[in-house]
Design a protein around this motif. Structure first.
Motif, PDB file in Angstrom:
ATOM      1  N   ARG A 190     -44.612   8.855   2.773  1.00 24.30           N
ATOM      2  CA  ARG A 190     -44.323   9.136   1.368  1.00 24.30           C
ATOM      3  C   ARG A 190     -42.919   8.673   0.996  1.00 24.30           C
ATOM      4  NH1 ARG A 190     -45.260  14.084   1.631  1.00 24.30           N
ATOM      5  NH2 ARG A 190     -43.136  14.911   1.752  1.00 24.30           N
ATOM      6  N   THR A 191     -41.973   8.916   1.884  1.00 25.72           N
ATOM      7  CA  THR A 191     -40.591   8.496   1.631  1.00 25.72           C
ATOM      8  C   THR A 191     -40.489   6.986   1.590  1.00 25.72           C
ATOM      9  OG1 THR A 191     -39.744  10.484   2.715  1.00 25.72           O
ATOM     10  CG2 THR A 191     -38.227   8.627   2.472  1.00 25.72           C
ATOM     11  N   MET A 192     -41.144   6.327   2.529  1.00 18.13           N
ATOM     12  CA  MET A 192     -41.080   4.872   2.622  1.00 18.13           C
ATOM     13  C   MET A 192     -41.743   4.194   1.415  1.00 18.13           C
ATOM     14  SD  MET A 192     -42.727   2.471   5.571  1.00 18.13           S
ATOM     15  CE  MET A 192     -44.352   3.179   5.265  1.00 18.13           C
ATOM     16  N   LEU A 193     -42.936   4.652   1.055  1.00 21.99           N
ATOM     17  CA  LEU A 193     -43.674   4.015  -0.029  1.00 21.99           C
ATOM     18  C   LEU A 193     -43.172   4.442  -1.397  1.00 21.99           C
ATOM     19  CD1 LEU A 193     -47.292   4.389   1.428  1.00 21.99           C
ATOM     20  CD2 LEU A 193     -45.824   2.374   1.521  1.00 21.99           C
ATOM     21  N   GLY A 194     -42.695   5.671  -1.486  1.00 18.38           N
ATOM     22  CA  GLY A 194     -42.269   6.193  -2.778  1.00 18.38           C
ATOM     23  C   GLY A 194     -41.024   5.532  -3.324  1.00 18.38           C
ATOM     24  N   LYS A 239     -48.840   3.418  14.159  1.00 15.97           N
ATOM     25  CA  LYS A 239     -47.926   4.362  13.522  1.00 15.97           C
ATOM     26  C   LYS A 239     -46.462   4.003  13.738  1.00 15.97           C
ATOM     27  CE  LYS A 239     -51.011   8.318  13.164  1.00 15.97           C
ATOM     28  NZ  LYS A 239     -51.232   9.750  13.409  1.00 15.97           N
ATOM     29  N   HIS A 240     -46.177   3.193  14.773  1.00 16.12           N
ATOM     30  CA  HIS A 240     -44.793   2.792  14.984  1.00 16.12           C
ATOM     31  C   HIS A 240     -44.509   1.403  14.418  1.00 16.12           C
ATOM     32  CE1 HIS A 240     -46.937   1.359  18.668  1.00 16.12           C
ATOM     33  NE2 HIS A 240     -46.241   0.269  18.413  1.00 16.12           N
ATOM     34  N   THR A 241     -45.424   0.910  13.566  1.00 14.16           N
ATOM     35  CA  THR A 241     -45.220  -0.381  12.914  1.00 14.16           C
ATOM     36  C   THR A 241     -43.984  -0.324  12.017  1.00 14.16           C
ATOM     37  OG1 THR A 241     -47.582  -0.880  12.927  1.00 14.16           O
ATOM     38  CG2 THR A 241     -46.237  -2.048  11.300  1.00 14.16           C
ATOM     39  N   PRO A 242     -43.165  -1.393  11.998  1.00 13.40           N
ATOM     40  CA  PRO A 242     -42.000  -1.407  11.101  1.00 13.40           C
ATOM     41  C   PRO A 242     -42.418  -1.161   9.648  1.00 13.40           C
ATOM     42  CG  PRO A 242     -41.873  -3.222  12.653  1.00 13.40           C
ATOM     43  CD  PRO A 242     -43.227  -2.594  12.838  1.00 13.40           C
ATOM     44  N   PRO A 243     -41.612  -0.415   8.899  1.00 17.33           N
ATOM     45  CA  PRO A 243     -41.966  -0.083   7.516  1.00 17.33           C
ATOM     46  C   PRO A 243     -42.362  -1.283   6.659  1.00 17.33           C
ATOM     47  CG  PRO A 243     -40.081   1.199   8.206  1.00 17.33           C
ATOM     48  CD  PRO A 243     -40.356   0.226   9.316  1.00 17.33           C
ATOM     49  N   ALA A 244     -41.629  -2.391   6.789  1.00 16.53           N
ATOM     50  CA  ALA A 244     -41.928  -3.564   5.965  1.00 16.53           C
ATOM     51  C   ALA A 244     -43.340  -4.082   6.227  1.00 16.53           C
ATOM     52  CB  ALA A 244     -40.908  -4.672   6.230  1.00 16.53           C
ATOM     53  N   ASP A 245     -43.798  -3.980   7.467  1.00 17.38           N
ATOM     54  CA  ASP A 245     -45.137  -4.459   7.806  1.00 17.38           C
ATOM     55  C   ASP A 245     -46.215  -3.520   7.271  1.00 17.38           C
ATOM     56  OD1 ASP A 245     -43.994  -6.599   9.093  1.00 17.38           O
ATOM     57  OD2 ASP A 245     -44.163  -5.742  11.101  1.00 17.38           O
ATOM     58  N   ILE A 246     -45.919  -2.221   7.250  1.00 13.88           N
ATOM     59  CA  ILE A 246     -46.877  -1.281   6.672  1.00 13.88           C
ATOM     60  C   ILE A 246     -47.014  -1.538   5.171  1.00 13.88           C
ATOM     61  CG2 ILE A 246     -47.340   1.154   6.152  1.00 13.88           C
ATOM     62  CD1 ILE A 246     -46.049   1.884   8.784  1.00 13.88           C
ATOM     63  N   ARG A 272     -50.198  -3.889   0.543  1.00  8.66           N
ATOM     64  CA  ARG A 272     -50.312  -4.876  -0.536  1.00  8.66           C
ATOM     65  C   ARG A 272     -51.443  -5.865  -0.267  1.00  8.66           C
ATOM     66  NH1 ARG A 272     -43.774  -5.599  -0.654  1.00  8.66           N
ATOM     67  NH2 ARG A 272     -43.312  -4.004  -2.237  1.00  8.66           N
ATOM     68  N   ARG A 273     -51.569  -6.303   0.985  1.00  8.02           N
ATOM     69  CA  ARG A 273     -52.620  -7.256   1.333  1.00  8.02           C
ATOM     70  C   ARG A 273     -54.005  -6.620   1.195  1.00  8.02           C
ATOM     71  NH1 ARG A 273     -50.902 -11.807   4.281  1.00  8.02           N
ATOM     72  NH2 ARG A 273     -52.873 -11.901   5.407  1.00  8.02           N
TER      73      ARG A 273
END
Length: 219
Positions: A25-29, A111-118, A123-124
């Protein structure tokens, strides 16, 4: 990336770990083109939440103490305007990941994927583009033997495709985007999309990843 209507992409988070949900939520928000519209800690809540929050993408945990992510993903297949599902997992060689892809998930992220890749995966998936590389998919399938009955069924379904549809299906299994397929086959992107819609209907699949799974199952 925003939707064709110009609104942010809507994301639903499903994970029984509140810390994982908080991190997502923090990352995407904090991104202008994404908005978290809901959360659940049990797959049993997903169908109703999809109806009320209308997400474009669901980030779905696989292993939950109540209804698991595979069951919840399968239930969304017949949902009106079903969102793309990306499964969350700890292990990339988990048989359950392949089961989730067969159930209709568009792809998976660790779950340990870098935030930018998530974020890129979200988006993809929303754009209907490949979320899973063919190399990763092939590696997953090597961990699960396809029963002879499923192999025969997959071959029968693929046999109903036209030559052009089969070429597009093979390109999808190689991880190509619609634009790349159009360039390779000397078609317009609109024509590729039309063929893709028809072949997915013939194969009774929900997304590109399931097309790739079916092709690998037929081998």
């Amino acid at each position: 990336m925003r939707t064709p209507e110009g609104r942010p992409l809507r994301v639903l988070l499903v994970d029984d770990d509140p810390l994982v949900r908080m991190g997502l939520r923090t990352m995407l928000g904090g991104l202008p083109d994404l908005v978290v519209v809901g959360e659940a800690d049990d797959g049993a809540e997903v169908s109703d939440l999809v109806t009320t929050t209308r997400p474009d993408v669901v980030l779905m945990d696989l292993k939950m103490p109540g209804t698991d992510g595979i069951t919840a993903t399968a239930r969304l297949r017949d949902h009106p305007d079903a969102p793309a599902v990306i499964v969350l997992t700890t292990y990339d060689a988990d048989d359950q990941v392949l089961q989730a892809l067969r159930a209709g998930a568009a792809g998976y992220v660790l779950k340990h994927t870098p935030p930018a890749d998530i974020v890129d995966a979200v988006r993809r998936a929303a754009a209907g583009e490949p979320v899973l590389s063919p190399t990763v998919l092939a590696g997953l399938i090597q961990h699960v033997t396809t029963p002879d009955g499923e192999r025969r069924e997959a071959r029968e379904l693929l046999g109903a495709l036209t030559e052009r549809e089969r070429a597009i299906a093979n390109a999808i299994a190689r991880g190509l985007t619609n634009r790349e397929i159009a360039a390779e086959l000397y078609l317009s992107t609109a024509t590729v999309k039309a063929h893709l819609t028809r072949l997915m209907a013939k194969l009774d699949v929900a997304n590109r990843t399931q097309v790739a799974v079916l092709l690998h199952a037929a081998e």
